[in-house]
Write an enzyme that holds these catalytic residues in place. Structure first.
Site, PDB file in Angstrom:
ATOM      1  N   SER A 174       0.853  -1.187   0.000  1.00 42.35           N
ATOM      2  CA  SER A 174       0.000   0.000   0.000  1.00 42.35           C
ATOM      3  C   SER A 174       0.885   1.231   0.000  1.00 42.35           C
ATOM      4  O   SER A 174       2.024   1.188   0.491  1.00 42.35           O
ATOM      5  CB  SER A 174      -0.898   0.009   1.251  1.00 42.35           C
ATOM      6  OG  SER A 174      -1.510   1.271   1.437  1.00 42.35           O
ATOM      7  N   TYR A 184      -0.890  -0.423  10.683  1.00 47.88           N
ATOM      8  CA  TYR A 184      -1.112  -0.895   9.313  1.00 47.88           C
ATOM      9  C   TYR A 184       0.049  -0.469   8.415  1.00 47.88           C
ATOM     10  O   TYR A 184       0.599  -1.266   7.644  1.00 47.88           O
ATOM     11  CB  TYR A 184      -2.427  -0.338   8.784  1.00 47.88           C
ATOM     12  CG  TYR A 184      -2.712  -0.648   7.337  1.00 47.88           C
ATOM     13  CD1 TYR A 184      -3.273  -1.863   6.959  1.00 47.88           C
ATOM     14  CD2 TYR A 184      -2.427   0.283   6.341  1.00 47.88           C
ATOM     15  CE1 TYR A 184      -3.535  -2.148   5.626  1.00 47.88           C
ATOM     16  CE2 TYR A 184      -2.689   0.012   5.010  1.00 47.88           C
ATOM     17  CZ  TYR A 184      -3.246  -1.205   4.654  1.00 47.88           C
ATOM     18  OH  TYR A 184      -3.500  -1.478   3.328  1.00 47.88           O
TER      19      TYR A 184
END
Length: 215
Positions: free
Chosen positions: A154, A167
């Site tokens: 990501s 995350y």
């Protein structure tokens, strides 16, 4: 030929004869990856924690003529990851061409409000499971003499975003893991790459959350 130009096939390349394992393939990015690989002729195995959802997707793919199989697996479980790879090995004659480590999740919390349980859950789901599956897949990828690992990372792994400290840490670790495995396993004809999408509308977050994540 038309107007002196060579005819170009609608499908310029093929994955016929190739095998692939895609984690978390029943929804979101994983679902799209399964359809793309199967659409190019690959035999694909995927997994999900939800038996009903998996069965529904398998029926859809069969109707489209795709060669897709699946099994139930909770990737948080080391034992279930091992069972998944045993299934893949049996199904694909102990050879695997493509591993897509897609399955991941998140919890949006400010760093000061995050708990040890949040940390363990995200690290285990997003990082540990992908690393372990890559280890388990290594002999199968090596045996194919044309192995490929793709991690779904990501932009959060390289850019600070609010409420995503843990995350982001898992995705930053995935980026570095990609570099290391690419160096270590190149001699075994295994390529290792990462795809790092930006915001993608998936079902990772509940309605009302103020950011859309990638996996």
């Amino acid at each position: 030929m038309a107007n002196g130009e060579p005819r170009i096939s609608e499908q310029r390349w093929s994955l016929k004869g190739q095998t692939a394992l895609v984690t978390g393939g029943t929804r979101g990015i994983g679902h799209a990856i399964v359809e793309e690989l199967a659409g190019f002729g690959a035999r694909v195995h995927t997994c999900s924690r939800n038996q009903t959802e998996l069965n529904d997707r398998l029926k859809e793919w069969k109707a489209k003529g795709f060669q897709v199989s699946g099994s139930v697996c909770d990737l948080l479980s080391r034992t279930q990851r091992e069972e998944l790879m045993k299934t893949v090995s049996s199904e694909f004659d102990a050879k695997l061409n493509i591993l897509v480590n897609n399955a991941a999740t998140t919890k949006m919390k400010r760093a000061e409000n995050s708990t040890s349980e949040d940390y363990s859950f995200l690290m285990s789901t997003n990082l540990e499971s992908s690393f372990h599956l890559s280890q388990l897949a290594y002999p199968l990828l090596k045996a194919s003499a044309n192995g490929n690992i793709v991690f779904i990372s990501s932009v959060a792994g390289a850019t600070a975003l609010p409420g995503l400290s843990i995350y982001s840490a898992t995705k930053g670790a995935i980026n570095q893991l990609t570099k290391n495995l690419a160096c270590e396993w190149a001699k075994d004809s295994i390529r290792v790459n990462t795809v790092a999408p930006w915001a993608v509308r998936t079902t990772v977050l509940k309605p009302g959350d103020n950011i859309l994540l990638t996996a």
